[in-house]
Scaffold this motif. Structure first.
Motif, PDB file in Angstrom:
ATOM      1  N   ILE A  29      37.587 -15.409  78.965  1.00  0.00           N
ATOM      2  CA  ILE A  29      36.534 -14.850  79.828  1.00  0.00           C
ATOM      3  C   ILE A  29      37.017 -14.974  81.271  1.00  0.00           C
ATOM      4  O   ILE A  29      37.441 -16.051  81.702  1.00  0.00           O
ATOM      5  CB  ILE A  29      35.200 -15.610  79.666  1.00  0.00           C
ATOM      6  CG1 ILE A  29      34.690 -15.471  78.227  1.00  0.00           C
ATOM      7  CG2 ILE A  29      34.161 -15.098  80.660  1.00  0.00           C
ATOM      8  CD1 ILE A  29      33.388 -16.222  77.950  1.00  0.00           C
ATOM      9  N   ILE A  31      36.024 -14.586  85.318  1.00  0.00           N
ATOM     10  CA  ILE A  31      34.946 -14.432  86.303  1.00  0.00           C
ATOM     11  C   ILE A  31      35.584 -14.055  87.634  1.00  0.00           C
ATOM     12  O   ILE A  31      36.370 -14.822  88.203  1.00  0.00           O
ATOM     13  CB  ILE A  31      34.134 -15.734  86.490  1.00  0.00           C
ATOM     14  CG1 ILE A  31      33.507 -16.168  85.170  1.00  0.00           C
ATOM     15  CG2 ILE A  31      33.062 -15.543  87.560  1.00  0.00           C
ATOM     16  CD1 ILE A  31      32.615 -17.403  85.278  1.00  0.00           C
ATOM     17  N   ARG A  42      37.067 -10.655  78.340  1.00  0.00           N
ATOM     18  CA  ARG A  42      35.661 -10.367  78.611  1.00  0.00           C
ATOM     19  C   ARG A  42      35.415 -10.655  80.097  1.00  0.00           C
ATOM     20  O   ARG A  42      35.737 -11.738  80.585  1.00  0.00           O
ATOM     21  CB  ARG A  42      34.778 -11.274  77.733  1.00  0.00           C
ATOM     22  CG  ARG A  42      33.312 -11.050  77.985  1.00  0.00           C
ATOM     23  CD  ARG A  42      32.458 -11.964  77.087  1.00  0.00           C
ATOM     24  NE  ARG A  42      31.154 -12.136  77.668  1.00  0.00           N
ATOM     25  CZ  ARG A  42      30.359 -13.167  77.476  1.00  0.00           C
ATOM     26  NH1 ARG A  42      30.729 -14.138  76.678  1.00  0.00           N
ATOM     27  NH2 ARG A  42      29.182 -13.236  78.067  1.00  0.00           N
ATOM     28  N   ASN A  43      34.902  -9.661  80.808  1.00  0.00           N
ATOM     29  CA  ASN A  43      34.708  -9.819  82.258  1.00  0.00           C
ATOM     30  C   ASN A  43      33.272 -10.164  82.601  1.00  0.00           C
ATOM     31  O   ASN A  43      32.338  -9.527  82.119  1.00  0.00           O
ATOM     32  CB  ASN A  43      35.072  -8.506  82.975  1.00  0.00           C
ATOM     33  CG  ASN A  43      36.568  -8.308  83.058  1.00  0.00           C
ATOM     34  OD1 ASN A  43      37.273  -9.100  83.690  1.00  0.00           O
ATOM     35  ND2 ASN A  43      37.077  -7.263  82.408  1.00  0.00           N
ATOM     36  N   ILE A  44      33.119 -11.159  83.456  1.00  0.00           N
ATOM     37  CA  ILE A  44      31.823 -11.460  84.056  1.00  0.00           C
ATOM     38  C   ILE A  44      32.005 -11.150  85.542  1.00  0.00           C
ATOM     39  O   ILE A  44      32.775 -11.827  86.233  1.00  0.00           O
ATOM     40  CB  ILE A  44      31.445 -12.961  83.885  1.00  0.00           C
ATOM     41  CG1 ILE A  44      31.519 -13.384  82.418  1.00  0.00           C
ATOM     42  CG2 ILE A  44      30.098 -13.262  84.509  1.00  0.00           C
ATOM     43  CD1 ILE A  44      30.479 -12.790  81.504  1.00  0.00           C
ATOM     44  N   SER A  45      31.329 -10.101  86.014  1.00  0.00           N
ATOM     45  CA  SER A  45      31.502  -9.714  87.416  1.00  0.00           C
ATOM     46  C   SER A  45      30.545 -10.502  88.285  1.00  0.00           C
ATOM     47  O   SER A  45      29.328 -10.356  88.182  1.00  0.00           O
ATOM     48  CB  SER A  45      31.267  -8.210  87.580  1.00  0.00           C
ATOM     49  OG  SER A  45      32.283  -7.539  86.889  1.00  0.00           O
ATOM     50  N   LEU A  46      31.122 -11.316  89.115  1.00  0.00           N
ATOM     51  CA  LEU A  46      30.313 -12.284  89.847  1.00  0.00           C
ATOM     52  C   LEU A  46      31.051 -12.718  91.109  1.00  0.00           C
ATOM     53  O   LEU A  46      32.247 -12.986  91.064  1.00  0.00           O
ATOM     54  CB  LEU A  46      30.117 -13.468  88.881  1.00  0.00           C
ATOM     55  CG  LEU A  46      29.353 -14.710  89.230  1.00  0.00           C
ATOM     56  CD1 LEU A  46      27.992 -14.372  89.791  1.00  0.00           C
ATOM     57  CD2 LEU A  46      29.176 -15.546  87.963  1.00  0.00           C
ATOM     58  N   GLN A  56      23.369 -17.363  88.568  1.00  0.00           N
ATOM     59  CA  GLN A  56      24.108 -16.395  87.745  1.00  0.00           C
ATOM     60  C   GLN A  56      25.013 -17.094  86.735  1.00  0.00           C
ATOM     61  O   GLN A  56      25.127 -16.678  85.585  1.00  0.00           O
ATOM     62  CB  GLN A  56      24.944 -15.484  88.646  1.00  0.00           C
ATOM     63  CG  GLN A  56      24.089 -14.519  89.449  1.00  0.00           C
ATOM     64  CD  GLN A  56      24.889 -13.257  89.759  1.00  0.00           C
ATOM     65  OE1 GLN A  56      25.421 -12.626  88.847  1.00  0.00           O
ATOM     66  NE2 GLN A  56      24.990 -12.902  91.027  1.00  0.00           N
ATOM     67  N   PHE A  60      24.765 -17.027  82.562  1.00  0.00           N
ATOM     68  CA  PHE A  60      25.909 -16.667  81.718  1.00  0.00           C
ATOM     69  C   PHE A  60      26.245 -17.806  80.742  1.00  0.00           C
ATOM     70  O   PHE A  60      26.504 -17.584  79.559  1.00  0.00           O
ATOM     71  CB  PHE A  60      27.098 -16.316  82.622  1.00  0.00           C
ATOM     72  CG  PHE A  60      28.425 -16.750  82.103  1.00  0.00           C
ATOM     73  CD1 PHE A  60      29.042 -16.042  81.070  1.00  0.00           C
ATOM     74  CD2 PHE A  60      29.075 -17.866  82.620  1.00  0.00           C
ATOM     75  CE1 PHE A  60      30.268 -16.454  80.568  1.00  0.00           C
ATOM     76  CE2 PHE A  60      30.293 -18.281  82.127  1.00  0.00           C
ATOM     77  CZ  PHE A  60      30.889 -17.577  81.092  1.00  0.00           C
TER      78      PHE A  60
END
Ligand SMILES: NC(=O)c1ccc[n+]([C@@H]2O[C@H](COP(=O)([O-])OP(=O)(O)OC[C@H]3O[C@@H](n4cnc5c(N)ncnc54)[C@H](OP(=O)(O)O)[C@@H]3O)[C@@H](O)[C@H]2O)c1
Length: 231
Positions: A29, A31, A42-46, A56, A60
């Motif tokens: 993952i 971030i 897997r991208n978490i745009s933050l 946030q 998540f």
């Protein structure tokens, strides 16, 4: 297979590390503010320095199950500044990403981290020495070493290890921007290593992968810089 949570894997060292973990069969993952284009991430745009980053990240993290997790604090901000002119706002921006963001993640992810997990901090040569015109970066990267040492003490008995990897001049956007995009300047800093070249992000990535799965290195600072020439 472990879960790798890495900040700043959209480019540079983080991206190279994400790529190696994926090739090794781990789940990754990322971030960062912009997504990584690596297949399988897997991208978490933050924005980890945003005011609402704690909320946030907490949201998540709720979706993460308890397992072996390797948390890699890699994203950082480097700006040129000096003690005599560094404004509070700018100082806060650097500390917020380089020092506070790792703890936001530690707080939310630690309850999910099983035995065998790790917390890897990415420091810098400037975690243990200072140069001119890098006041906020030097300060924050020294703080990262303190965080790593405190992490080791606080987590004793949990079978989760920690270490701080300190890259030397590495061939990434951060360094290119820092030297103003000049190839000549890049060559000059490359010549400050005993190998006469920059470190490649893949070389730091290999170190990150090795250290994240090596509990014997708990509490350690690891310099990965090809041997710096001392003037
Ligand atoms: N390159 C070197 O010579 C060198 C030397 C010593 C130490 N280091 C350390 O190595 C680490 C990686 O550096 P690098 O050279 O690979 O840097 P880089 O190429 O500039 O990449 C930085 C990463 O951090 C992410 N990031 C930046 N601001 C963010 C924010 N506010 N929120 C979330 N993500 C953010 C960026 O993604 P987005 O822009 O998509 O958000 C990017 O993925 C850093 O800790 C750095 O201090 C680098």
């Amino acid at each position: 297979m472990s879960l790798i949570l890495i900040t700043g894997a959209s480019k540079g060292i983080g991206k190279a590390a994400a790529s190696q973990f994926i090739n090794n069969g781990d789940e990754v993952i990322n971030i960062s503010r912009t997504p990584s284009d690596l297949k399988g991430v897997r991208n978490i745009s933050l924005d980890l320095s945003a005011e609402d980053a704690p909320e946030q990240v907490a949201e998540f993290a709720e979706g993460i199950s308890n397992q072996e997790i390797h948390l890699i604090h890699n994203a950082a901000l480097l700006i040129s500044d000096q003690i005599a002119s560094l404004e509070t706002k700018q100082f806060k921006a650097v500390v917020s990403l380089n020092v506070i963001a790792p703890q936001i993640l530690n707080l939310c992810l630690l309850p999910k981290m099983n035995r065998g997990s790790s917390i890897i901090y990415i420091g810098s040569t400037l975690s243990e020495k200072a140069v001119k015109n890098s006041f906020s970066y030097v300060t924050s990267k020294h703080a990262v070493v303190g965080m790593m040492r405190a992490t080791c003490q606080d987590l004793a008995g949990r079978n989760i290890h920690t270490a701080c990897i300190c890259p030397g001049f590495t061939n990434t956007e951060m360094l290119r921007e820092h030297v103003g995009g000049s190839e000549e300047a890049l060559e000059m800093v490359g010549n400050l290593s005993a190998y006469g070249r920059l470190v490649e992000p893949e070389e730091i990535a290999e170190t990150i992968r090795f250290v994240s799965k090596s509990p014997a290195l708990n509490g350690t600072i690891i310099h990965a810089n090809l041997g710096q020439i001392e003037s």
